[in-house]
Design a protein around this motif. Structure first.
Motif, PDB file in Angstrom:
ATOM      1  N   UNK A  86      -3.523  -1.103 -12.535  1.00 40.99           N
ATOM      2  CA  UNK A  86      -4.907  -1.145 -12.047  1.00 40.99           C
ATOM      3  C   UNK A  86      -5.164  -2.294 -11.070  1.00 40.99           C
ATOM      4  N   UNK A  87      -4.396  -3.380 -11.183  1.00 38.39           N
ATOM      5  CA  UNK A  87      -4.557  -4.500 -10.245  1.00 38.39           C
ATOM      6  C   UNK A  87      -4.135  -4.142  -8.827  1.00 38.39           C
ATOM      7  N   UNK A  88      -3.449  -3.030  -8.666  1.00 34.79           N
ATOM      8  CA  UNK A  88      -3.057  -2.586  -7.328  1.00 34.79           C
ATOM      9  C   UNK A  88      -4.153  -1.764  -6.659  1.00 34.79           C
ATOM     10  N   UNK A  89      -5.232  -1.521  -7.361  1.00 40.68           N
ATOM     11  CA  UNK A  89      -6.349  -0.783  -6.788  1.00 40.68           C
ATOM     12  C   UNK A  89      -6.935  -1.558  -5.616  1.00 40.68           C
ATOM     13  N   UNK A  90      -6.962  -0.928  -4.454  1.00 42.09           N
ATOM     14  CA  UNK A  90      -7.413  -1.600  -3.242  1.00 42.09           C
ATOM     15  C   UNK A  90      -7.421  -0.600  -2.093  1.00 42.09           C
ATOM     16  N   UNK A  91      -8.003  -1.030  -0.988  1.00 43.33           N
ATOM     17  CA  UNK A  91      -7.840  -0.292   0.258  1.00 43.33           C
ATOM     18  C   UNK A  91      -6.646  -0.897   0.974  1.00 43.33           C
ATOM     19  N   UNK A  92      -5.707  -0.057   1.343  1.00 44.21           N
ATOM     20  CA  UNK A  92      -4.482  -0.498   1.991  1.00 44.21           C
ATOM     21  C   UNK A  92      -4.579  -0.216   3.484  1.00 44.21           C
TER      22      UNK A  92
END
Length: 121
Positions: A86-92
């Motif tokens: 879940x910590x990888x949740x982001x706009x890339x």
């Protein structure tokens, strides 16, 4: 220069996902990097690759859990991500710029629109 990021989506923790960045009009002798920004957090530099694909660079953000690569025939750079949390949740975002010294110290001056990655627990 045009950059089109794609491949984001909603995945579960532990899943893998491959992001793509189609680049055009970049010329040569540049680097393409992947960044991410989560809500309320600063932008993070994830990885970079030279225009010819001969050198790659990874920050500690996702080191060991991602692989950057490129397909010159398609003008596309990929970011393969594994063991997502879940910590990888982001706009890339993908971005390009002229290589610096060392090469991965790039002034990224062209940016794509971003692709959203959401990792559920």
């Amino acid at each position: 220069v045009q950059l089109q990021a794609s491949g984001g989506g909603l995945v579960q923790a532990g899943d893998s996902l491959r992001l793509s960045c189609a680049a055009s009009g970049t010329g040569s002798a540049y680097a393409l990097g992947w960044f991410r920004r989560a809500p309320g957090k600063e932008q993070e530099y994830v990885a970079a690759i030279t225009w010819n694909g001969l050198a790659t660079y990874y920050t500690r953000i996702m080191q060991g859990r991602c692989t950057i690569s490129r397909d010159n025939a398609k003008g596309t750079v990929y970011l393969q991500m594994h063991s997502l949390t879940p910590d990888d949740t982001a706009t890339y975002y993908c971005a390009v710029g002229p290589t610096g010294s060392p090469w991965y110290k790039v002034t990224y001056n062209f940016w794509g629109q971003g692709t959203q990655v959401t990792v559920s627990s």
